[in-house]
Design an enzyme around this catalytic site. Structure first.
Site, short mmCIF file in Angstrom:
data_model
loop_
_atom_site.label_atom_id
_atom_site.label_comp_id
_atom_site.label_asym_id
_atom_site.label_seq_id
_atom_site.Cartn_x
_atom_site.Cartn_y
_atom_site.Cartn_z
CG ASN A 42 65.17 -100.36 96.77
OD1 ASN A 42 65.53 -101.88 96.97
ND2 ASN A 42 64.82 -99.47 97.21
NE ARG A 43 71.22 -102.67 90.59
CZ ARG A 43 72.30 -102.76 91.57
NH1 ARG A 43 72.14 -101.83 92.27
NH2 ARG A 43 73.13 -103.54 91.82
#
Ligand SMILES: Cc1cc2nc3c(=O)[nH]c(=O)nc-3n(C[C@H](O)[C@H](O)[C@H](O)COP(=O)(O)O)c2cc1C
Length: 213
Positions: free
Chosen positions: A191-192
């Site tokens: 999710n970065r």
């Protein structure tokens, strides 16, 4: 337009958390470097980008090979009269960058640079194959040359000159020691929400902080 909007990767290999990291970034580097060296999908773990600032204020980046690391820093070899050599002469600073895609890791190192002792450069120079020694002596790195034949002719001359003899290390060729004052370790996460841990030298101590991804 060739758009690459759908080219994305999920990073989920590992993590970098405060309770597991080394207090000294050179020890943390060692752990990560060993992981990269042992990973068969990393072809040259010791290839690193080095950026220096040019006279026009623009950074210039190129690859070099890390040839040693010590408790003091990172050693690579080059031509002292090259573009990078001249930039280092001006600022005594550079930024080193490693990216090992299969490990989803990058390391960014800001460092002060100094030339290594001549005997260390001699030792490394003479450990290289004779062809590489002659190539280094033949190449006025970063200078404009008339054509390829010019370089090949120069190499041929030097081959003749040093046939059966040791090639002396050119005075303008040798190592730099990059002594880090800031090192950031980046580990890709889902999710970065990547992990970024930065070590900054304060006096003789390393201050450790987490940066937002
Ligand atoms: C993987 C790789 C490794 C390299 N290793 C070195 C090196 O260790 N030393 C070096 O002087 N140039 C090395 N080069 C060439 C440099 O990238 C660069 O072309 C050269 O040093 C001249 O740079 P400059 O004109 O910006 O100073 C390497 C290039 C690649 C692609």
């Amino acid at each position: 337009m060739e758009n690459l909007h759908d080219k994305r990767k999920i990073y989920a290999k590992s993590q970098l958390i405060e309770s597991e990291i080394k207090q000294n970034p050179l020890e943390q580097f060692r752990d990560w470097f060993l992981d990269a060296s042992e990973d068969p999908s990393v072809s040259e773990a010791n290839a690193m980008a080095i950026s220096t600032v040019e006279e026009d204020g623009c950074p210039r980046t190129r690859m070099v090979l890390l040839k040693a690391y010590t408790h003091e820093g990172f050693i690579f070899y080059t031509n002292y009269d090259s573009k990078k050599g001249k930039a280092i002469e001006r600022s005594h600073k550079a930024c080193l960058h490693f990216f090992w895609p299969s490990l989803e890791r990058q390391i960014i190192i800001k460092a002060e640079l100094e030339k290594v002792a001549g005997n260390l450069s001699d030792g490394y120079f003479h450990s290289r194959p004779k062809g590489s020694q002659l190539g280094a002596a033949a190449s006025p790195q970063s200078q404009v040359v008339p054509d390829r034949a010019f370089l090949e002719e120069k190499l041929k001359q030097l081959e003749k000159e040093y046939e059966g003899n040791e090639v002396p290390r050119p005075a303008n060729w040798g190592g730099y020691l990059a002594k880090p004052y800031e090192i950031e370790f980046w580990q890709g996460r889902p999710n970065r929400l990547h992990d970024r841990i930065v070590y900054q030298l304060e006096g003789f101590d390393w201050k450790i902080s987490r940066l937002a991804p």
